[in-house]
Design a protein around this motif. Structure first.
Motif, short mmCIF file in Angstrom:
data_model
loop_
_atom_site.label_atom_id
_atom_site.label_comp_id
_atom_site.label_asym_id
_atom_site.label_seq_id
_atom_site.Cartn_x
_atom_site.Cartn_y
_atom_site.Cartn_z
N ARG A 105 0.86 -1.19 0.00
CA ARG A 105 0.00 0.00 0.00
C ARG A 105 0.89 1.24 0.00
NH1 ARG A 105 -2.42 -3.27 3.57
NH2 ARG A 105 -4.50 -3.99 3.06
N ILE A 106 0.53 2.16 -0.87
CA ILE A 106 1.22 3.44 -0.94
C ILE A 106 0.20 4.53 -0.65
CG2 ILE A 106 2.51 5.05 -2.39
CD1 ILE A 106 4.09 2.52 -1.86
N VAL A 107 0.51 5.36 0.32
CA VAL A 107 -0.33 6.50 0.66
C VAL A 107 0.49 7.75 0.34
CG1 VAL A 107 -1.56 7.71 2.49
CG2 VAL A 107 -1.45 5.21 2.50
N SER A 108 -0.16 8.70 -0.33
CA SER A 108 0.53 9.93 -0.71
C SER A 108 -0.44 11.09 -0.66
CB SER A 108 1.08 9.79 -2.13
OG SER A 108 1.69 10.99 -2.55
N SER A 109 0.09 12.25 -0.29
CA SER A 109 -0.74 13.46 -0.31
C SER A 109 -0.96 13.95 -1.73
CB SER A 109 -0.09 14.56 0.53
OG SER A 109 1.22 14.81 0.05
N SER A 110 -0.11 13.49 -2.64
CA SER A 110 -0.30 13.80 -4.06
C SER A 110 -0.60 12.49 -4.79
CB SER A 110 0.96 14.47 -4.63
OG SER A 110 2.06 13.60 -4.52
N SER A 111 -0.60 12.51 -6.08
CA SER A 111 -0.90 11.30 -6.83
C SER A 111 0.26 10.31 -6.77
CB SER A 111 -1.23 11.63 -8.28
OG SER A 111 -0.10 12.19 -8.91
N VAL A 112 -0.08 9.03 -6.85
CA VAL A 112 0.91 7.96 -6.90
C VAL A 112 1.12 7.62 -8.37
CG1 VAL A 112 1.41 5.57 -6.26
CG2 VAL A 112 0.19 7.06 -4.66
N VAL A 113 2.36 7.70 -8.81
CA VAL A 113 2.68 7.37 -10.20
C VAL A 113 3.05 5.89 -10.23
CG1 VAL A 113 4.06 7.93 -12.22
CG2 VAL A 113 3.46 9.72 -10.57
N ALA A 114 2.03 5.06 -10.47
CA ALA A 114 2.19 3.61 -10.38
C ALA A 114 3.27 3.09 -11.32
CB ALA A 114 0.86 2.93 -10.67
N ALA A 115 3.32 3.59 -12.53
CA ALA A 115 4.29 3.10 -13.51
C ALA A 115 5.73 3.32 -13.02
CB ALA A 115 4.08 3.77 -14.86
N ASP A 116 5.98 4.47 -12.41
CA ASP A 116 7.33 4.76 -11.90
C ASP A 116 7.69 3.83 -10.75
OD1 ASP A 116 7.55 6.80 -13.74
OD2 ASP A 116 7.27 8.41 -12.28
N LEU A 117 6.75 3.58 -9.86
CA LEU A 117 7.02 2.70 -8.73
C LEU A 117 7.23 1.26 -9.19
CD1 LEU A 117 7.29 2.43 -5.67
CD2 LEU A 117 4.84 1.93 -5.60
N ILE A 118 6.42 0.79 -10.12
CA ILE A 118 6.56 -0.56 -10.65
C ILE A 118 7.92 -0.73 -11.32
CG2 ILE A 118 5.69 -2.15 -12.42
CD1 ILE A 118 2.84 -1.07 -11.69
N LYS A 119 8.31 0.24 -12.11
CA LYS A 119 9.62 0.21 -12.78
C LYS A 119 10.74 0.22 -11.75
CE LYS A 119 12.34 2.74 -16.20
NZ LYS A 119 12.38 3.91 -17.08
N TRP A 120 10.62 1.04 -10.73
CA TRP A 120 11.63 1.13 -9.67
C TRP A 120 11.76 -0.20 -8.93
CZ3 TRP A 120 11.42 0.80 -4.35
CH2 TRP A 120 12.53 1.28 -3.65
N LEU A 121 10.63 -0.84 -8.63
CA LEU A 121 10.65 -2.12 -7.91
C LEU A 121 11.36 -3.22 -8.70
CD1 LEU A 121 7.08 -2.06 -6.37
CD2 LEU A 121 9.23 -2.13 -5.09
N LYS A 122 11.28 -3.14 -10.03
CA LYS A 122 11.95 -4.14 -10.87
C LYS A 122 13.46 -4.15 -10.64
CE LYS A 122 8.60 -4.38 -14.60
NZ LYS A 122 8.34 -4.16 -16.02
N LYS A 123 14.03 -3.02 -10.25
CA LYS A 123 15.46 -2.96 -9.95
C LYS A 123 15.83 -3.88 -8.79
CE LYS A 123 15.85 1.89 -11.25
NZ LYS A 123 16.18 3.24 -10.77
N PHE A 124 14.83 -4.20 -7.96
CA PHE A 124 15.04 -5.06 -6.79
C PHE A 124 14.46 -6.46 -7.02
CE2 PHE A 124 14.96 -0.68 -5.38
CZ PHE A 124 16.10 -0.60 -4.59
N ASP A 125 14.27 -6.80 -8.30
CA ASP A 125 13.69 -8.09 -8.69
C ASP A 125 12.31 -8.31 -8.08
OD1 ASP A 125 15.88 -8.81 -10.29
OD2 ASP A 125 16.96 -9.55 -8.54
N CYS A 126 11.54 -7.25 -7.99
CA CYS A 126 10.20 -7.34 -7.45
C CYS A 126 9.18 -7.05 -8.56
CB CYS A 126 10.00 -6.34 -6.33
SG CYS A 126 11.05 -6.66 -4.92
#
Length: 71
Positions: free
Chosen positions: A43-64
């Motif tokens: 779960r990601i909570v943010s006061s602004s919008s969550v940029v899902a594509a950026d987070l998904i791409k970032w997680l791939k760096k950790f084999d997630c």
């Protein structure tokens, strides 16, 4: 805003490390995992919008793998 992701994270230590890294990298995000859920929820909570594509791409760096969990 809240965004919920299905992940392949199954280790509490890895989840803890990822949460710490998410907080450092995405400063306006507050993250937590629910590894007891069958979808191993992130779960990601943010006061602004969550940029899902950026987070998904970032997680791939950790084999997630993560995908948005639709209600």
């Amino acid at each position: 805003m809240i965004e919920v992701f299905k992940t392949n994270v199954n280790c509490a230590d890895k989840a803890k490390q990822l949460v710490e890294q998410i907080h450092e990298t995405f400063e306006c995000y507050r993250a937590n995992f629910d590894l007891n859920d069958c979808d191993r929820i992130l779960r990601i909570v943010s006061s602004s919008s969550v940029v899902a594509a950026d987070l998904i791409k970032w997680l791939k760096k950790f084999d997630c793998h993560a995908e948005i969990l639709n209600a």
